[in-house]
Scaffold this active site. Structure first.
Site, PDB file in Angstrom:
ATOM      1  N   ASP A  57       0.835  -1.203   0.000  1.00  0.00           N
ATOM      2  CA  ASP A  57       0.000   0.000   0.000  1.00  0.00           C
ATOM      3  C   ASP A  57       0.875   1.260   0.000  1.00  0.00           C
ATOM      4  O   ASP A  57       2.076   1.209   0.307  1.00  0.00           O
ATOM      5  CB  ASP A  57      -0.889  -0.049   1.252  1.00  0.00           C
ATOM      6  CG  ASP A  57      -2.183   0.726   1.097  1.00  0.00           C
ATOM      7  OD1 ASP A  57      -2.289   1.527   0.160  1.00  0.00           O
ATOM      8  OD2 ASP A  57      -3.078   0.530   1.933  1.00  0.00           O
ATOM      9  N   ASP A 103     -10.721   1.718  -3.470  1.00  0.00           N
ATOM     10  CA  ASP A 103     -11.238   1.397  -2.139  1.00  0.00           C
ATOM     11  C   ASP A 103     -12.756   1.354  -2.145  1.00  0.00           C
ATOM     12  O   ASP A 103     -13.372   1.022  -1.142  1.00  0.00           O
ATOM     13  CB  ASP A 103     -10.783   2.447  -1.115  1.00  0.00           C
ATOM     14  CG  ASP A 103      -9.398   2.125  -0.567  1.00  0.00           C
ATOM     15  OD1 ASP A 103      -8.866   1.061  -0.906  1.00  0.00           O
ATOM     16  OD2 ASP A 103      -8.856   2.955   0.185  1.00  0.00           O
TER      17      ASP A 103
HETATM   18  C1  DGJ Z   1      -5.795   1.822   1.985  1.00  0.00           C
HETATM   19  C2  DGJ Z   1      -6.132   0.661   1.099  1.00  0.00           C
HETATM   20  O1  DGJ Z   1      -6.549   1.103  -0.151  1.00  0.00           O
HETATM   21  C3  DGJ Z   1      -7.198  -0.194   1.799  1.00  0.00           C
HETATM   22  O2  DGJ Z   1      -7.603  -1.232   0.964  1.00  0.00           O
HETATM   23  C4  DGJ Z   1      -6.625  -0.719   3.083  1.00  0.00           C
HETATM   24  O3  DGJ Z   1      -5.576  -1.603   2.828  1.00  0.00           O
HETATM   25  C5  DGJ Z   1      -6.148   0.448   3.947  1.00  0.00           C
HETATM   26  N1  DGJ Z   1      -5.271   1.332   3.230  1.00  0.00           N
HETATM   27  C6  DGJ Z   1      -5.441  -0.062   5.171  1.00  0.00           C
HETATM   28  O4  DGJ Z   1      -4.942   0.956   5.924  1.00  0.00           O
END
Ligand code: DGJ
Length: 696
Positions: A435, A500
């Site tokens: 990430d 997301d």
């Molecule tokens: C942002 C990501 O896009 C999410 O899917 C998740 O992993 C969160 N970070 C976790 O902090």
């Protein structure tokens, strides 16, 4: 004149001016000479007496009055407008390397033009001076665009709403985008297309270009006063970010371009072919995964996670991914980034009991990391505050309570590499969700100059080294959802987290945008809970399933809240995905033109013996029934059996009857499916239907 023939289009390069100029790219042609003689331009009043070519790096000194491809200078502003002469070139199959130099400015430019499914262009500038540094402000790649391609398709976005298409008429002047987020970005994807007016998925001539780069970038679509058009793409350098000492070079990211004479669908299939041709492209079936994020967030508890894993296995998942919250002091998003050691608080017995449970259920285990970041509240920051990518003397703005870690510092790089190496070495981990959640804002390297360029290269090195040490581990590129979707990150990762947003309605558009660059097997798509966490909308399983199964399928939902019937229904969607997976993940992505109230897309087998098509009603329309859906691109001569694929809990929609063929299936030729189309039922809004096509 060099004539390069790709799999679908030709490229003609003129080497006579110094910097190579692509004088033609488009439908295959007979003679390259035509491209120059037939396109020779007359002199006109009001413009210079020489017509400067739109070369890969157009030169102001040659009379080019658009944005020069090379911006920079030596001391006191000298050598700001170089002019290159041809030096050498080498042709190896369809790969041309041409070297040009400017002896006065002591600069050398080496351009590589490679044509296969895509046209890939990059160029490298070398400071050939013995003692003087060259300050580089920008080096971009320029592609001419035929004058009749007068409509632009660009993309905008934001967190949870990535890759939204925007159409603009391209009359005169320039349209540009600049990304300073230090990642590919939600807002300014490095992808654009130009085509004939009203070009569609199956009609019109189209060119497209993408910058394969995960840092800052700029693109420009410009039309000169004399009518010529060009696209220019490259890295955006901050002031003073790149200074070339004697003998040093700067190479641009690759510009990856496509052409099609029959619309956007076939143009974008070429981007997919390029990614599928990577030696590291995952060949085995893409494991259906369950990700813990929207199920438990930071609330890690072994029994809960085991329970979730049991249910993941029950519905047919093949991989279980432990998201954020397993390490350091990370009990929420205020602390812990940088400390990649298992938290004794969240996992008192370490990760082993969970991993053993997961693998004992026959699933792979995956884990979340965010290695480019550090929280000020972390052991790492307390020990090495100087490793943050900030500018000394200024208070750095935080993003999600975090700072960027300066990976270009060898000590910081080695530290993170060491921790990740140990994590992967000590556990049975098959998948890493990588990430990245904070923009690079005012980040200076240890020399005080802007650090995004070096950071981007360091990120690539870190990923490369980790893959070298752990070749079996797959990596996902995630950046607050889909802020890092590009072909360069995909040289070292195995899928992108598209967004997301797990709301199926939003996902229809987001995934359609992403499908312009990335094939389905590399596009993470999850079935979320009935009420989407990021929008609050509610959708049934049928719509959520029909939407997610077109990517690399995952589930991001607290399956502990489901009864047996609902778990069976989820298992049915997973089984359907697995049945269709060979087609979905190896076939040709097709999209169809519809009114904005609908989204229609699918995948055809490359030999056109099979297909699966999805049709979604996004909104209400003036008419009660949707217009017949036409299916271009099938084998015209073959006969197909078209069947409705029932999804669990599918609601019938508002109509009193279905079309006659709905229950029994329909048999028609590919030609007729394109020309006549198919009547579909009247659909409720925010529902989708799936059709399966088999050649008889
Ligand atoms: C942002 C990501 O896009 C999410 O899917 C998740 O992993 C969160 N970070 C976790 O902090």
């Amino acid at each position: 004149m060099i004539h390069l023939r790709g799999t679908a289009f030709d490229v003609v390069v003129d080497l006579s001016h110094g910097v190579p100029a692509i004088v033609y790219w488009g439908a295959p042609i007979d003679g390259p000479a035509t491209a120059t003689s037939a396109l020779d331009r007359p002199l006109v009043f009001g413009l210079p007496d020489q017509i400067a070519p739109v070369s890969v790096v157009p030169e102001h000194a040659a009379g080019f009055t658009g944005r020069p491809g090379l911006l920079g200078h030596r001391r006191r502003g000298t050598h700001w407008a170089p002019r290159f002469e041809p030096l050498d070139h080498h042709l190896d199959g369809n790969r041309l390397v041409a070297v040009a130099h400017d002896p006065l400015a002591a600069l050398r430019l080496t351009t590589t033009i490679d044509v296969a499914d895509c046209l890939v262009v990059s160029t490298e500038l070398t400071n050939a001076h013995e003692s003087d540094r060259y300050l580089l402000d920008g080096l971009t790649v320029t592609l001419p665009v035929a004058e009749h391609l007068d409509e632009l398709l660009t993309f905008s976005g934001r967190w949870t709403r990535e890759l939204q298409p925007e159409r603009t008429s391209w009359a005169h002047g320039a349209m540009t985008a600049e990304n300073r987020r230090g990642r590919t970005s939600h807002e300014t994807p490095s992808l654009l297309f130009a085509g004939t007016t009203g070009f569609g998925e199956w009609g019109g001539e189209v060119v497209g270009a993408h910058l394969a780069w995960s840092g800052n970038h700029t693109w420009l679509a410009d039309r000169l006063g004399d009518g010529r058009r060009y696209l220019q793409l490259g890295e955006l350098l901050h002031p003073g970010e790149c200074s070339l000492e004697p003998g040093e070079s700067y190479r641009t990211p690759d510009v990856v371009a496509v052409w099609s004479g029959d619309g956007l669908t076939s143009a974008t299939q070429r981007f997919h072919r390029r990614l599928r041709a990577r030696p590291e492209h995952p060949e085995r079936p893409r494991p259906v995964l369950v990700n813990t994020w929207e199920a438990v967030y930071f609330d890690h508890d072994l029994d809960t996670l085991r329970d979730l894993a049991d249910r993941a296995a029950r519905v047919g998942a093949e991989r279980f991914v432990l998201d954020d919250g397993w390490f350091g002091s990370r009990r929420d998003d205020t602390s812990g980034l940088g400390d990649w050691v298992v938290s004794p608080e969240a996992h008192p017995q370490g990760l082993a009991p969970l991993i053993e449970h997961v693998t004992g259920l026959g699933m792979e285990f995956g884990i979340w990391v965010e290695p480019e970041m550090v929280n000020p509240d972390s052991d790492l920051y307390r020990a090495h505050p100087e490793w943050a990518l900030v500018t000394d003397g200024y208070e750095p703005p935080l993003g999600r309570n975090q700072l960027v870690l300066d990976l270009a510092r060898p000590e910081a790089f080695e530290h993170v590499l060491g921790q990740l190496d140990e994590l992967l070495g000590a556990h049975d981990i098959s998948f890493v969700k990588w990430d990245m959640n904070r923009d690079h804002i005012a980040g200076s390297g240890s020399d005080g100059a802007a650090g995004t360029h070096d950071q981007t290269l360091a990120l690539y090195r870190l990923l490369d080294e980790l893959r070298r040490r752990h070749p079996g581990v797959e990596i996902e590129s995630c950046s607050s959802g889909g802020a890092r979707i590009d072909h360069e990150i995909l040289r070292r990762t195995d899928r992108v987290w598209t967004s997301d947003c797990n709301d199926a309605l939003e996902r229809q558009t987001i995934q359609r945008g992403a499908s312009m660059l990335v094939p389905p097997e590399l596009m993470g798509a999850h079935i979320g809970p009935p009420r989407a966490h990021t929008t609050g909308r509610r959708h049934g399983l049928a719509f959520r399933g029909a939407t997610a199964l077109f990517g690399h399928l995952g589930i991001e939902w607290d399956l502990r809240s489901l009864g047996d019937d609902d778990l069976d229904a989820v298992a049915e969607v997973v089984a359907l995905h697995k049945r269709l997976r060979p087609l979905l993940h190896h076939g040709d992505v097709v999209r169809f033109d519809t009114d904005d109230a609908f989204v229609a897309h699918g995948v055809y087998a490359p030999n056109r013996t099979e297909g699966v098509v999805s049709f979604t009603r996004m909104a209400t329309t003036a008419s009660l029934t949707p217009p017949p859906l036409r299916l271009p691109g099938l084998d015209q001569e073959r006969t197909y059996r078209v069947e409705h694929v029932a999804l669990p809990h599918e609601r019938p929609g508002p109509g009193r009857t279905r079309p006659n063929w709905w229950e029994t299936g329909l048999v028609a030729t590919g030609r007729d499916l394109e020309r006549v189309g198919l009547q579909l039922p009247a659909l409720h809004t925010e529902t989708a239907v799936l059709l399966h096509l088999t050649a008889t």
